[in-house]
Design an enzyme around this catalytic site. Structure first.
Site, PDB file in Angstrom:
ATOM      1  CB  SER A 247      -0.949  -0.054   1.202  1.00 19.99           C
ATOM      2  OG  SER A 247      -1.985   0.903   1.093  1.00 19.99           O
TER       3      SER A 247
ATOM      4  CG  ASP B  18      -4.455  -1.931   1.431  1.00 18.72           C
ATOM      5  OD1 ASP B  18      -3.531  -2.642   1.861  1.00 18.72           O
ATOM      6  OD2 ASP B  18      -4.553  -0.717   1.669  1.00 18.72           O
TER       7      ASP B  18
END
Length: 297
Positions: free
Chosen positions: A43, A165
């Site tokens: 991320s 994510d």
């Protein structure tokens, strides 16, 4: 790309808390500290490591401070209207090509040989995908790794699979780095070293939500994430014989939040990261000098 690395650099996610990681990596670049065979980011950590691989000092700091604080990027009210709370489409438009904070995309600075991987999670299976990333596929891979579930609902298509994510499936990919042969693993955290990955708000809500059977996908993701986080922490606390783990973590809770941080708090956390990154490199080099001296004698 079946290579066996000896040293790895890992950066966990954390949204705007990644400004701390930006500080650490800028300190590395300032000291020309780039010894890592493998780089793995999750991320915001992946976005930071892309800048590090490209030798783009202060780029990540600028992107976090200037773009993620814009109302266009983060608008909580969109949650109630069915929209995306974070507008990753707008964000990546700004960093691509001629956007407001354009990423330096000189091909020679971020190549397949950079051996950089962005971690994403399969949208349905919650399995980790380690995406080999360089200048040609960078924006798609970074977007996939950063697509926070529920806040950016579409996910990102990678070769026909929906991705989100990377923190859901492998928030601190130390075990994967070790499986690829890394025996010296540096880990940049965005929480304190003793953090176990549990989110207090969700922990308090679990009994209530389970009784009324709300948000089953959210809590399934959370359980998956928490187990993977605990596995990574256990590995770091008791690594296999011959594996050296170096953690760089804030020595206090960061002032920044995942989203919605003030410019002042972001600046404080960047400065802390730079300070601790500088200290870590100095300690590492001192240790190696001492070992060299001992071996020479």
């Amino acid at each position: 790309m079946e290579r066996f690395e000896k040293s790895a650099l890992i950066a966990e996610g954390g949204g705007q808390k990644g400004i701390f990681t930006a500080g650490v990596l800028d300190a590395f670049l300032a000291q020309k500290f780039t010894p890592f065979d493998l780089k793995v980011g999750v991320s915001a950590g992946a976005q930071n490591l892309a800048a590090y691989c490209a030798r783009a000092q202060q780029y990540a700091q600028t992107a976090i401070a200037e773009l993620t604080t814009e109302q266009q990027f983060f608008r909580p009210a969109r949650f109630f209207t069915g929209g995306n709370v974070i507008d990753l489409d707008w964000y990546f438009h700004q960093v691509e090509h001629n956007g407001k904070v354009r990423f330096p995309t000189e091909p020679r600075l971020l190549t397949p040989d950079s051996n950089f991987f962005a971690v994403a999670s399969h949208y349905d299976l919650f399995e980790a995908r380690y995406l080999h990333t360089w200048h040609e596929n960078m924006f798609t891979h970074l977007k996939a790794s950063s697509a926070i579930p529920f806040l950016y609902k579409p996910g990102v298509d990678i070769n026909g699979d929906g991705m989100m994510d990377g923190g859901v499936a492998d928030p601190i990919p130390v075990k994967w780095a070790h499986q690829r042969g890394a025996n010296t693993i540096w880990v940049i955290r965005t929480v304190q070293e003793d953090d176990d990955g549990k989110m207090p708000v969700l922990e308090r809500l679990k009994p209530i939500m389970s009784r009324i059977n709300q948000s089953p996908r959210m809590f399934s993701m959370y359980h998956h994430y928490q187990q993977r986080y605990a596995d990574a922490v256990s590995f770091m606390n008791a690594p296999p014989e011959g594996v050296n783990i170096v953690q760089i973590a804030p020595d206090r809770p960061l002032e920044s939040m995942v989203l919605g941080s003030t410019a002042e708090n972001l600046a404080k956390d960047y400065a802390l990261g730079y300070q601790l990154g500088t200290k870590a490199v100095e300690q590492w080099r001192d240790k190696n000098r001492q070992l060299d001296t001992a071996m020479a004698n």
